[in-house]
Design an enzyme around this catalytic site. Sequence first.
Site, PDB file in Angstrom:
ATOM      1  CE  LYS A 286      -3.865  -1.926   2.685  1.00  0.00           C
ATOM      2  NZ  LYS A 286      -4.916  -1.766   1.652  1.00  0.00           N
ATOM      3  NE  ARG A 360     -10.801  -9.920  -1.963  1.00  0.00           N
ATOM      4  CZ  ARG A 360     -11.093  -8.978  -2.874  1.00  0.00           C
ATOM      5  NH1 ARG A 360     -11.385  -9.329  -4.130  1.00  0.00           N
ATOM      6  NH2 ARG A 360     -11.099  -7.715  -2.534  1.00  0.00           N
TER       7      ARG A 360
HETATM    8  N1  BES Z   1      -8.099  -3.853   4.417  1.00  0.00           N
HETATM    9  C1  BES Z   1      -8.275  -3.443   3.073  1.00  0.00           C
HETATM   10  C2  BES Z   1      -9.583  -2.678   2.839  1.00  0.00           C
HETATM   11  C3  BES Z   1      -9.742  -1.372   3.580  1.00  0.00           C
HETATM   12  C4  BES Z   1      -9.453  -0.180   2.939  1.00  0.00           C
HETATM   13  C5  BES Z   1     -10.224  -1.334   4.857  1.00  0.00           C
HETATM   14  C6  BES Z   1      -9.629   1.018   3.595  1.00  0.00           C
HETATM   15  C7  BES Z   1     -10.407  -0.132   5.515  1.00  0.00           C
HETATM   16  C8  BES Z   1     -10.114   1.043   4.883  1.00  0.00           C
HETATM   17  C9  BES Z   1      -8.267  -4.643   2.147  1.00  0.00           C
HETATM   18  O1  BES Z   1      -7.483  -5.709   2.560  1.00  0.00           O
HETATM   19  C10 BES Z   1      -7.734  -4.175   0.839  1.00  0.00           C
HETATM   20  O2  BES Z   1      -6.592  -3.831   0.799  1.00  0.00           O
HETATM   21  N2  BES Z   1      -8.561  -4.178  -0.187  1.00  0.00           N
HETATM   22  C11 BES Z   1      -8.169  -3.731  -1.465  1.00  0.00           C
HETATM   23  C12 BES Z   1      -8.680  -4.725  -2.478  1.00  0.00           C
HETATM   24  C13 BES Z   1      -8.119  -4.535  -3.840  1.00  0.00           C
HETATM   25  C14 BES Z   1      -6.658  -4.901  -3.859  1.00  0.00           C
HETATM   26  C15 BES Z   1      -8.882  -5.394  -4.790  1.00  0.00           C
HETATM   27  C16 BES Z   1      -8.749  -2.355  -1.704  1.00  0.00           C
HETATM   28  O3  BES Z   1      -9.867  -2.098  -1.230  1.00  0.00           O
HETATM   29  O4  BES Z   1      -8.076  -1.516  -2.296  1.00  0.00           O
HETATM   30 MN    MN Z   2      -5.479  -5.537   1.927  1.00  0.00          MN
END
Ligand code: BES
Ligand code: MN
Length: 508
Positions: A286, A360
Amino acid sequence: MLEIAFAKPALPSSGAVVLLATENAKPVGLWKQVDDATGGSVSRALEAASFSWSKGKTLTILAPGAGLSRVVAVGLGKADAITPLAAEEAGGHIAAAMGTVPAIAVCADVFAHKPALAAHLALGATLRAYRFDRYRTKEKAEDKPKLAKATVMLADHAKAKTEYAPMRAVAEGVFITRDLVSEPPNVLNPPEMANRIKKLSSLGLKISVFGPKEMEKFGFGCLLGVARGSAVEPRMVVMEWHGASGGDKGAEKGGAKGAKKSAGKPRPVAFIGKGVTFDTGGISIKPAGGMEDMKWDMAGAGTVVGLMAALAGRKAKVDAVGLVGLVENMPSGTAQRPGDVVTSASGQTVEVINTDAEGRLVLADVLWYCQHHYDPQFMVDLATLTGAIIISLGHEHAGLFSNDEDLAQKLTAAGRETGEKLWRMPLGDAYDRQIRSDIADMKNVGGRPGGSITAAQFIQRFVNGKPWAHLDIAGTAWATKDSACIPKGATAFGVRLLDRMVAEHFEG
Ligand code: BES
Ligand code: MN
Ligand code: ZN
């Protein structure tokens, strides 16, 4: 936790008094007594401020006389619109207005004919008075919030007290969740979170903890793939509450057998939580900005823990099981790569396109384990799963995805009643096609369009058509500003909602 007492209305000779009333109400009962004792200074102040008792409005009158340090007026709005939720919000406003006062007396005559509302008011005040201050070592005493005790006064105080007892247990569950979610990620890693959950066996929960060796045996290739990059081991924790079957251990480990043995006994209800104690994204790392928020990527698991504590704490007449998958998602030389193919406990294979779509993967294995060991009536999972749900619904509603109309309806109603609102999102074959893989049974991302929906489609592939709902709480698990019953920070969204659904439909 705020200490709550219920008592007969009586004019206090010192301290702070809260007056509660609806729009256009006239001074009666204790309100009138306070006004008379202070030589009418309360009514003069209300008049001078044109205070109208509308919903959510408060007015603080300092040193009104009669030995009182302050009188705080709290408006309830229209008399016919006082729902339990509105009473909770009034309680929250009281707690917020009383930060530096150690004890308050609340005049709740207005609830004379509805003592349950006085209990809801106490719950709201309790929820708002929460604070996570474990790591503040330099705060000056005069800056610390002091409210410790509230005496709620109404004629039928005995009934209010009875109504409050189970609510207090729910508030304790909420605080367990908020504490877990607030902890920093260097402290709360998977083994530490498992240890904290184990302590809840004192509530009568049966707790089992599983580590990587057992997970290997269960075939948890998806969860273990996420855990690979971390220096700390993953855990799965299973919490059982046997409130319907009592001492009968029929639904213990190996419970599919147990369920058959004890025919006629209700199958348990099941709650599953995503517990990523920190989500860096892994190799698909990230960006730095805001990454600290990913300490609360275990909020789904934290909510399941608080819910189970609430059910046990109020001795709910239900058999329930809570399962949490705890992992840390880190990049390292041992981390999984984009392109890896892993095999889930269900036998289905997954092409990992993006290591940041890890929640997931964790849920897939835990959901599979849940149905095979517990044969539950339904499964509800909670997860801070996608940023996309924040784009769709903001911070007002959590996303609800379900293959079962009845379950979806019960959840939506409980959400409306507790203020933990859900909004139903679609599922469908066209979305499911987005996660087809060229090399494995599926891939773990479906592209930008409908990102929360394709995440839900992925999870649905692991529920075998059993009644299931998925709550995407990424937008509701953490608040950046105070609201009536929720100080900013960890919200524990879902504890009250699911407790309410169980209470209304699955007990007794
Ligand atoms: N934990 C994150 C989602 C999240 C984002 C929670 C902001 C709380 C606040 C999750 O694991 C994630 O990184 N999701 C990605 C999925 C994508 C790679 C398809 C996302 O939402 O960007
Ligand atoms: Mn994630
Ligand atoms: Zn995540």
